[in-house]
Scaffold this motif. Structure first.
Motif, PDB file in Angstrom:
ATOM      1  N   MET A 187       0.760  -1.269   0.031  1.00  0.00           N
ATOM      2  CA  MET A 187      -0.128  -0.048  -0.088  1.00  0.00           C
ATOM      3  C   MET A 187       0.789   1.228  -0.013  1.00  0.00           C
ATOM      4  SD  MET A 187      -2.896   1.365   2.561  1.00  0.00           S
ATOM      5  CE  MET A 187      -3.479  -0.474   3.060  1.00  0.00           C
ATOM      6  N   ASN A 188       1.865   1.360   0.803  1.00  0.00           N
ATOM      7  CA  ASN A 188       2.644   2.533   1.119  1.00  0.00           C
ATOM      8  C   ASN A 188       3.550   2.825  -0.394  1.00  0.00           C
ATOM      9  OD1 ASN A 188       4.219   0.184   1.067  1.00  0.00           O
ATOM     10  ND2 ASN A 188       5.584   0.880   2.804  1.00  0.00           N
ATOM     11  N   THR A 189       3.774   1.798  -1.407  1.00  0.00           N
ATOM     12  CA  THR A 189       4.165   2.261  -2.480  1.00  0.00           C
ATOM     13  C   THR A 189       3.423   2.570  -3.496  1.00  0.00           C
ATOM     14  OG1 THR A 189       4.414  -0.252  -3.286  1.00  0.00           O
ATOM     15  CG2 THR A 189       6.336   0.610  -2.036  1.00  0.00           C
ATOM     16  N   ALA A 190       2.151   2.178  -3.364  1.00  0.00           N
ATOM     17  CA  ALA A 190       0.902   2.674  -4.634  1.00  0.00           C
ATOM     18  C   ALA A 190       0.823   4.085  -4.623  1.00  0.00           C
ATOM     19  CB  ALA A 190      -0.398   1.894  -3.996  1.00  0.00           C
TER      20      ALA A 190
ATOM     21  N   THR B 155      -6.084 -11.159   7.626  1.00  0.00           N
ATOM     22  CA  THR B 155      -4.678 -11.489   7.569  1.00  0.00           C
ATOM     23  C   THR B 155      -3.851 -10.542   8.571  1.00  0.00           C
ATOM     24  OG1 THR B 155      -4.592 -10.019   5.642  1.00  0.00           O
ATOM     25  CG2 THR B 155      -4.618 -12.326   5.237  1.00  0.00           C
ATOM     26  N   GLY B 156      -4.454  -9.328   8.674  1.00  0.00           N
ATOM     27  CA  GLY B 156      -3.888  -8.525   9.714  1.00  0.00           C
ATOM     28  C   GLY B 156      -2.932  -7.500   8.987  1.00  0.00           C
ATOM     29  N   ASP B 157      -2.548  -7.802   7.673  1.00  0.00           N
ATOM     30  CA  ASP B 157      -1.490  -6.760   7.099  1.00  0.00           C
ATOM     31  C   ASP B 157      -2.006  -6.482   5.864  1.00  0.00           C
ATOM     32  OD1 ASP B 157       1.022  -5.834   6.108  1.00  0.00           O
ATOM     33  OD2 ASP B 157       2.137  -7.878   6.379  1.00  0.00           O
ATOM     34  N   ARG B 158      -2.628  -5.359   6.118  1.00  0.00           N
ATOM     35  CA  ARG B 158      -3.190  -4.830   4.881  1.00  0.00           C
ATOM     36  C   ARG B 158      -2.287  -4.206   3.648  1.00  0.00           C
ATOM     37  NH1 ARG B 158      -8.378  -1.178   5.284  1.00  0.00           N
ATOM     38  NH2 ARG B 158      -9.918  -2.638   6.021  1.00  0.00           N
ATOM     39  N   ASN B 159      -1.134  -3.597   4.236  1.00  0.00           N
ATOM     40  CA  ASN B 159      -0.234  -3.089   3.384  1.00  0.00           C
ATOM     41  C   ASN B 159       0.479  -4.039   2.532  1.00  0.00           C
ATOM     42  OD1 ASN B 159       1.754  -1.061   2.507  1.00  0.00           O
ATOM     43  ND2 ASN B 159       2.926  -1.674   4.231  1.00  0.00           N
ATOM     44  N   LYS B 160       0.760  -5.246   3.012  1.00  0.00           N
ATOM     45  CA  LYS B 160       1.481  -6.356   2.217  1.00  0.00           C
ATOM     46  C   LYS B 160       0.411  -6.691   1.240  1.00  0.00           C
ATOM     47  CE  LYS B 160       3.240 -10.947   2.726  1.00  0.00           C
ATOM     48  NZ  LYS B 160       3.079 -11.904   3.488  1.00  0.00           N
ATOM     49  N   TYR B 161      -0.609  -7.071   1.476  1.00  0.00           N
ATOM     50  CA  TYR B 161      -1.817  -7.866   0.629  1.00  0.00           C
ATOM     51  C   TYR B 161      -2.477  -6.800  -0.292  1.00  0.00           C
ATOM     52  CZ  TYR B 161      -0.942 -12.167   2.798  1.00  0.00           C
ATOM     53  OH  TYR B 161      -0.545 -13.330   3.133  1.00  0.00           O
ATOM     54  N   PHE B 162      -2.012  -5.570  -0.263  1.00  0.00           N
ATOM     55  CA  PHE B 162      -2.866  -4.397  -1.013  1.00  0.00           C
ATOM     56  C   PHE B 162      -2.810  -4.591  -2.446  1.00  0.00           C
ATOM     57  CE2 PHE B 162      -3.993  -0.093  -2.576  1.00  0.00           C
ATOM     58  CZ  PHE B 162      -5.236   0.037  -2.128  1.00  0.00           C
TER      59      PHE B 162
ATOM     60  N   MET C  51      -7.643   3.927   0.902  1.00  0.00           N
ATOM     61  CA  MET C  51      -7.121   5.309   0.532  1.00  0.00           C
ATOM     62  C   MET C  51      -7.087   6.471   1.864  1.00  0.00           C
ATOM     63  SD  MET C  51      -8.480   6.009  -3.343  1.00  0.00           S
ATOM     64  CE  MET C  51      -9.941   6.477  -2.851  1.00  0.00           C
ATOM     65  N   PHE C  52      -7.840   6.127   3.038  1.00  0.00           N
ATOM     66  CA  PHE C  52      -7.952   6.987   3.928  1.00  0.00           C
ATOM     67  C   PHE C  52      -6.845   6.541   5.357  1.00  0.00           C
ATOM     68  CE2 PHE C  52     -12.457   8.132   2.671  1.00  0.00           C
ATOM     69  CZ  PHE C  52     -12.130   9.507   2.743  1.00  0.00           C
ATOM     70  N   ASN C  53      -6.064   5.409   4.660  1.00  0.00           N
ATOM     71  CA  ASN C  53      -5.168   4.984   5.636  1.00  0.00           C
ATOM     72  C   ASN C  53      -4.155   6.323   6.147  1.00  0.00           C
ATOM     73  OD1 ASN C  53      -2.260   4.025   6.466  1.00  0.00           O
ATOM     74  ND2 ASN C  53      -3.481   1.877   6.110  1.00  0.00           N
ATOM     75  N   GLN C  54      -3.955   6.503   7.526  1.00  0.00           N
ATOM     76  CA  GLN C  54      -3.126   7.594   7.842  1.00  0.00           C
ATOM     77  C   GLN C  54      -1.712   7.627   7.188  1.00  0.00           C
ATOM     78  OE1 GLN C  54      -2.541   7.776  12.076  1.00  0.00           O
ATOM     79  NE2 GLN C  54      -2.149  10.063  11.799  1.00  0.00           N
ATOM     80  N   ASP C  55      -0.873   6.605   7.387  1.00  0.00           N
ATOM     81  CA  ASP C  55       0.426   6.504   7.100  1.00  0.00           C
ATOM     82  C   ASP C  55       0.808   6.350   5.617  1.00  0.00           C
ATOM     83  OD1 ASP C  55       0.830   6.617   9.773  1.00  0.00           O
ATOM     84  OD2 ASP C  55       0.642   4.346  10.012  1.00  0.00           O
ATOM     85  N   TYR C  56       0.013   5.179   4.826  1.00  0.00           N
ATOM     86  CA  TYR C  56       0.345   5.188   3.579  1.00  0.00           C
ATOM     87  C   TYR C  56      -0.811   5.514   2.577  1.00  0.00           C
ATOM     88  CZ  TYR C  56       2.606   1.577   6.193  1.00  0.00           C
ATOM     89  OH  TYR C  56       3.355   0.943   7.131  1.00  0.00           O
TER      90      TYR C  56
ATOM     91  N   HIS D 225      -1.334  16.089   0.994  1.00  0.00           N
ATOM     92  CA  HIS D 225      -0.236  16.711   2.069  1.00  0.00           C
ATOM     93  C   HIS D 225      -0.835  16.677   3.571  1.00  0.00           C
ATOM     94  CE1 HIS D 225       2.789  16.513  -0.949  1.00  0.00           C
ATOM     95  NE2 HIS D 225       1.812  17.331  -1.668  1.00  0.00           N
ATOM     96  N   LEU D 226      -1.834  15.927   3.887  1.00  0.00           N
ATOM     97  CA  LEU D 226      -2.112  15.937   5.304  1.00  0.00           C
ATOM     98  C   LEU D 226      -1.760  14.684   6.071  1.00  0.00           C
ATOM     99  CD1 LEU D 226      -5.868  16.694   4.311  1.00  0.00           C
ATOM    100  CD2 LEU D 226      -4.220  18.378   5.315  1.00  0.00           C
ATOM    101  N   ASN D 227      -2.151  14.876   7.477  1.00  0.00           N
ATOM    102  CA  ASN D 227      -1.783  13.950   8.269  1.00  0.00           C
ATOM    103  C   ASN D 227      -2.845  13.616   9.201  1.00  0.00           C
ATOM    104  OD1 ASN D 227      -0.387  11.619   9.339  1.00  0.00           O
ATOM    105  ND2 ASN D 227       0.623  13.087  10.853  1.00  0.00           N
ATOM    106  N   ILE D 228      -3.977  13.175   8.539  1.00  0.00           N
ATOM    107  CA  ILE D 228      -5.219  13.036   9.538  1.00  0.00           C
ATOM    108  C   ILE D 228      -5.449  11.354   9.729  1.00  0.00           C
ATOM    109  CG2 ILE D 228      -7.696  13.195   9.258  1.00  0.00           C
ATOM    110  CD1 ILE D 228      -7.484  15.674   7.831  1.00  0.00           C
ATOM    111  N   ASP D 229      -5.622  11.038  10.996  1.00  0.00           N
ATOM    112  CA  ASP D 229      -5.889   9.814  11.433  1.00  0.00           C
ATOM    113  C   ASP D 229      -7.444   9.672  10.901  1.00  0.00           C
ATOM    114  OD1 ASP D 229      -5.820   7.246  12.012  1.00  0.00           O
ATOM    115  OD2 ASP D 229      -5.466   7.723  14.375  1.00  0.00           O
TER     116      ASP D 229
END
Lengths: 311, 554
Positions: free
Chosen positions: A67-70, A269-276, B383-388, B396-400
Motif C-alpha cells: 500500500m505504501n508504494t501505491a 490477515t492483519g497485514d493490509r499493506n502487504k496484501y494491498f 485510501m484513508f489510511n493515515q500512513d500510506y 499533504h495531510l496527516n489526518i488519522d
C-alpha cells in the motif's frame, strides 16, 4: 443490496425515449463557446468519479504490491500481483470467483422468473387480495430481509441438520435465502412495465384460443424483455456485492464469495499493506463482470429505473 | 412476438384457459358460438405439454417426499406437516384448472413466507428470549450436559482399551457411536448408549496390545473421524446409576462416576465432590451460597420485555443505543441529501442538447455505481489510511481518518457520496428528460429567466418524480451495513468500550451483538433489529403516504 436501493416505481409522466426524441439531438455547430463551462465542470466531475478507479488499476499493476508504494499513476507496470493472486493456495481466488458467479447468476435468474410470474398475475388478473397484496409487498420491502439475519442463520443451521445440501456453508442455501426477497423487491417495477403492454394483445390471443400460460410464456415475456433485462442486471449486481448474509453463511474459505474472500484477505490477515496489490488485482477482476453489464446495458438500466410505473 | 403469429396458430391450445373464473371481462369472448369457444372443443393441448407439466409436478412431489423421509428420521413432526402442506398446495394449484393467479404467485409466495415472513416472526419471538452464548439449549439439556461433564475417573478403577465404531454402512460422521472395549483381562465388550454387553471373542480381531482392530458388523473410525465427532465428548456408556465409561484420548476409556446429580423435587443440582448445591437463577445454575462459579451451561428461556426495557433503561445500553441512533439518522439524511444534490446538479449540467460527448460523460459518471460495494469500501478505507493512504499523500495531510471518531464519520460520508451520486444522477437524468417540453416553452413565453424556470418549474417537477426514490434511498442507507462494516467495522472504539463503535449503525451494532462479540446475544440483537424495523417502516410509510404514490395503484 448494492450501493443504493435498486429500484422503486417512479411516477414519471412520460417515458425517457419520447422526451429524448422530442429534443434536438444533434448539437448545432459553434455552440461550444456557449457550453465550454459545462465541459469544464463535467471534466471536474469525471476526475472526482474516476480517481479511485484509476488508483485501483495502478495499485493492481504496481510491481511491489504494497500500500505504501501505491501511487495514483504507476511508475512501473508488472503482473506480479496477478501471479500472487492466482498462486495463493490459502486464498482460492478462482473458487471465490466461481461461487460469486454461480450465486449471483442463478440467484438473479430465479428471482427474475419468480418476479415476472407474480407481476403477470398482479398486472393481468383480478383476484381477491390483489391490492392488499401489492401494498403488503411494498411494506415488506421496507423491512430488508437482512435485518432478520439472526433468524435466517438459526433457521438454516436447523435445515442443514436435516438437509445438508441447503444448509449453512452451501451456495444453494445462500441462494435460497436471497430468493426470499425475490417477489417483494421487483414486483412493483415489473408490474409497472407489464401494465404498459396493451391488454388488447392478450384479449386477441385469448380469442384465438391461447391459454394464460401460453400467452405468458410465448407473448408477454418477450414483450417485457427490456424490464426483465433491467431487473436481472439490478439483482445480479445486488447479489454480486451482497456481504452480510454471505459472510454469515459461508464460513469455509472454499465456499466463500469474492466479497467475503477479499474482505478476509484485507482484514483477517492483519497485514493490509502487504496484501494491498494482490487485493487490488482481485478487486479489478471482480469488478469486470458488473462494469461490463453496466456499460453494455446502460440504456435499459436508465430506462428501467425511470419508467417503471409509466402507464 | 406479434399478434399475427398467434392468429396463425390457433390449433394449439392449453387446458387451463377456458375456465378462468377471475376474468369476468373475458366472458364475452368465451361465450358459445364465438371462435374461441368453438375451437376449444375441437382441440386439446398437445400431449408433450401435459406430460411435461405432470413430470414437473411429480418431480416436486418426489423431492418433497424425500424431505419428509429425512424429517421423519429426525423426528421433526412440525417439518413433516409443513412439507405435506406444501405438497398439497402444489397439487391443488397446479393439478387443477382452478386458482389461476395462484399458479403464478405460489413459488414467490412460498419463498416469501418461508424466508422473509417467518424470519421476521422468528426475530420477534427471539427478542423475547435470552437466546445467546451459554443460553442455546433447553433446561433439561443443560442438566444432562453438566452431569455428563462432571464424570470423573473412579480411583483405582480399571482402564479399557477403546476403538470407536459405527454400524457397517452408517455414516462415520453422524451414525450412532459404539465403543468396542477391551478389559484389562482381555475380554472384549460392546458399549452403546444403553449400556455394556458382551462381544463374542470370535468376531473380533485385536492388535498386539489388545485393542480391537476389526469387529464383524462394525466399522472402526479413524483418528480423524473420531476427532471430528464433537458429540463423543458428551458420550458415556452408562454402567450404574450416575456412572459410566467415558473416552479419554483416542484409544482409552475409563470407568467414571458423575459428581453432580439432579434433584427433581427441589430443582437443584448437587456436586458431591465439593458439597455445593446449585439453584436455577436467571437461566443458569448458580451456587446456592453465592460462593464459587456458575456453570457455563445455561438454558434458553422467555424473558418477556426485558430486552426491550434493557435497551431503553439500562444506562450503558441506552446511551450506546441513543448515540448510535443519532449518528444513524445523521448518516442516512446527509447521505441522501448530499448524493441527491450532487447527482441533480450533474444531471442538470449534462442535460443540454448542445453538449457534445454527453453519452461518454454519462457512462463514466455511473462507473462508481457499477463497482461492487466490497471493492469500493475496502479501497476507500485503504485510501484513508493515515500512513500510506492516497488521500493524505495527495493532499499533504496527516489526518488519522479511521482512528478519530469525527474523521471516521467524515470519511464515511465522503465515501458514500462517491458511491451514491451516480444513482441519483441516473434517476435525475431520467426525470429531467421526461419533463414535457411545452411546460418549459410556456415558462419561456411568460418571460421567466433561466434561473426562475429552474427554481419554479424544473426542480418542483423533479422532486415530485424522485420523491419516492429519496425515501427508498433513506431506508436503504439507514441499514447500509456493507459500507460501514467493510470500511470501519463500526470503529474506532473509544475508552476500551468494544461494544459501541463511533461509526456504528444500528444494524452493524446488532450484527456485532449477534455474531462477533465475546458473548453473542441473539435475543438482544433481535430486539435491536425490531427497533430498526419499526423506525424504518414508520418513516417510509409516512413518506410514501405524503408523496401519495400509494394512491396511484390500479
Amino acid at each position: 443490496m448494492s450501493t443504493f436501493p435498486d429500484a422503486v416505481p417512479l411516477a414519471v409522466p412520460h417515458s425517457v425515449d419520447k422526451a429524448e426524441s422530442a429534443q434536438p439531438v444533434r448539437p448545432r455547430p459553434g455552440s461550444f463557446r456557449r457550453v465550454w463551462w459545462r465541459h469544464g465542470l463535467a471534466i471536474l466531475a469525471l476526475v472526482w468519479s474516476l480517481f479511485p478507479i484509476v488508483f485501483i488499476i495502478s495499485a493492481a499493476l504496481n510491481p511491489s504490491g504494497t500500500m505504501n508504494t501505491a501511487e495514483l499513476f504507476p511508475n512501473n507496470i508488472s503482473m506480479t500481483n496477478y501471479d500472487a493472486l492466482f498462486s495463493d493456495t490459502a486464498r482460492p481466488y478462482l473458487s471465490w470467483y466461481k461461487n460469486s458467479m454461480i450465486i449471483a447468476g442463478s440467484g438473479s435468474l430465479a428471482s427474475v422468473f419468480i418476479g415476472a410470474c407474480a407481476a403477470y398475475a398482479f398486472s393481468r388478473m383480478r383476484f381477491t387480495g390483489r391490492r392488499p397484496g401489492l401494498f403488503a409487498l411494498l411494506l415488506l420491502q421496507m423491512f430488508p430481509a437482512l435485518l432478520a439475519f439472526v433468524a435466517l442463520y438459526v433457521t438454516f443451521v436447523r435445515v442443514g441438520n436435516i438437509l445438508p445440501a441447503i444448509g449453512i456453508n452451501t451456495s444453494a442455501g445462500l441462494i435460497l435465502a436471497y430468493l426470499g426477497g425475490a417477489m417483494g423487491a421487483n414486483v412493483w417495477l415489473l408490474k409497472g412495465y407489464f401494465d404498459t403492454v396493451p391488454r388488447e394483445l392478450d384479449e386477441a390471443a385469448k380469442v384465438d384460443g391461447a391459454s394464460h400460460a401460453r400467452i405468458f410464456f410465448t407473448m408477454t415475456l418477450r414483450l417485457v424483455m427490456p424490464i426483465l433485462v433491467t431487473v436481472f442486471m439490478l439483482s445480479f449486481v445486488g447479489l454480486f456485492g451482497e456481504f452480510l448474509l454471505a459472510s454469515i453463511f459461508l464460513r469455509d474459505v472454499d465456499s466463500q464469495t469474492l466479497g467475503v474472500g477479499l474482505w478476509s484477505m484485507m482484514n483477517v490477515t492483519g497485514d493490509r499493506n502487504k496484501y494491498f496489490g494482490q487485493f487490488c488485482a482481485g478487486a479489478m477482476l471482480a469488478s469486470l463482470p458488473v462494469v461490463l453489464l453496466y456499460l453494455g446495458f446502460q440504456k435499459q438500466l436508465v430506462g428501467g429505473l425511470t419508467q417503471g410505473s409509466v402507464k | 412476438m406479434s399478434l399475427k403469429k398467434f392468429q396463425g396458430t390457433p390449433e394449439v391450445q392449453h387446458p387451463d384457459s377456458p375456465d378462468n373464473p377471475d376474468r369476468p371481462g373475458d366472458r364475452v369472448v368465451r361465450s358459445k358460438g364465438e371462435p374461441g369457444g368453438r375451437r376449444r372443443s375441437s382441440a386439446a393441448s398437445p400431449l408433450w405439454l401435459v406430460v411435461t407439466k405432470w413430470l414437473l409436478i411429480g418431480t416436486v412431489l418426489v423431492v418433497l417426499a424425500f424431505v419428509v423421509q429425512k424429517l421423519i428420521e429426525q423426528g421433526s413432526w412440525v417439518g413433516v406437516v409443513i412439507a405435506a402442506f406444501v405438497a398439497m398446495c402444489v397439487l391443488a394449484v397446479y393439478g387443477t384448472r382452478h386458482a389461476v393467479p395462484l399458479k403464478y404467485l405460489l413459488p414467490g409466495l412460498l419463498l416469501l413466507v418461508a424466508l422473509q415472513i417467518w424470519p421476521i416472526a422468528y426475530t420477534v419471538g427471539t427478542s423475547f428470549t435470552n437466546l445467546g452464548d451459554g443460553h442455546l439449549i433447553s433446561k433439561q439439556e443443560s442438566i444432562d450436559s453438566i452431569i455428563a461433564n462432571s464424570v470423573r475417573e473412579v480411583p483405582n478403577a480399571p482402564r479399557y482399551l477403546l476403538s470407536v465404531a459405527v454400524k457397517d454402512g452408517a455414516d462415520p460422521a453422524t451414525g450412532e457411536a459404539f465403543y468396542l472395549l477391551t478389559e484389562p483381562s482381555g475380554k472384549p465388550l460392546l458399549g452403546d448408549k444403553a449400556g455394556l454387553a458382551d462381544l463374542p471373542a470370535a468376531s473380533v480381531e485385536k492388535a498386539g496390545n489388545g485393542r480391537i482392530t476389526k469387529a464383524a458388523g462394525y466399522q472402526i473410525l479413524t483418528a480423524i473421524q473420531v476427532n471430528a465427532r464433537k458429540d463423543l465428548n458428551e458420550f458415556a456408556v452408562p454402567t450404574a446409576e450416575g456412572a459410566g465409561i467415558k473416552r479419554v484420548g483416542l484409544a482409552e476409556a475409563f470407568q467414571g462416576k458423575a459428581n453432580v446429580s439432579y434433584d427433581k423435587a427441589s430443582d437443584t443440582l448437587l456436586d458431591s465432590a465439593t458439597r455445593k448445591t446449585y439453584i436455577p437463577r436467571k437461566a443458569s445454575w448458580v451456587p446456592k451460597d453465592g460462593q464459587g462459579d456458575t456453570f457455563p451451561q445455561g438454558w434458553k428461556e422467555n424473558v418477556g420485555f426485558k430486552n426491550f426495557s434493557n435497551v431503553l433503561t439500562n444506562e450503558t445500553l441506552r446511551s450506546g443505543f441513543l448515540k448510535i441512533f443519532a449518528w444513524n439518522m445523521v448518516f442516512a439524511v446527509v447521505s441522501v441529501l448530499s448524493t441527491f444534490v450532487l447527482g441533480m446538479l450533474l444531471a442538470l449540467l449534462l442535460n443540454d442538447a448542445r453538449l457534445r460527448g454527453r453519452a461518454l460523460y454519462r457512462s463514466m459518471l455511473i462507473l462508481p455505481y457499477a463497482l461492487p460495494i466490497f471493492v469500493t469500501a475496502l479501497v476507500w478505507s485503504s485510501m484513508f489510511n493515515q500512513d500510506y493512504g492516497l488521500i493524505n499523500k495527495l493532499l499533504h495531510l496527516n489526518i488519522d481518518w479511521l482512528g478519530d471518531p469525527w474523521a471516521a464519520k467524515a470519511a464515511i460520508l465522503i465515501t458514500n457520496l462517491w458511491l451514491g451520486f451516480p444513482y441519483m444522477f441516473i434517476v435525475c437524468t431520467g426525470a429531467l428528460q421526461s419533463i414535457p417540453g411545452d411546460v418549459l416553452e410556456a415558462a419561456k413565453i411568460d418571460g421567466a429567466s433561466a434561473l426562475r424556470t429552474m427554481r419554479s418549474v424544473i426542480i418542483p417537477l423533479l422532486l415530485v418524480a424522485v420523491g419516492p426514490l429519496l425515501i427508498a434511498s433513506f431506508a436503504f442507507n439507514f441499514n447500509n451495513f456493507g459500507l460501514i462494516f467493510l470500511m470501519t467495522g463500526g470503529g474506532p472504539f473509544q475508552d476500551s468500550n468494544f461494544s459501541v463503535g463511533s461509526s456504528d449503525l444500528l444494524i452493524t451494532y446488532a450484527y456485532r451483538l449477534a455474531f462477533s462479540g465475546v458473548s453473542p446475544n441473539y435475543g438482544l440483537a433481535a430486539t435491536v433489529s425490531l427497533f430498526i424495523f419499526f423506525i424504518v417502516g414508520l418513516m417510509s410509510y409516512e413518506g410514501f403516504r405524503r408523496t401519495k404514490s400509494l394512491e396511484e395503484v390500479n
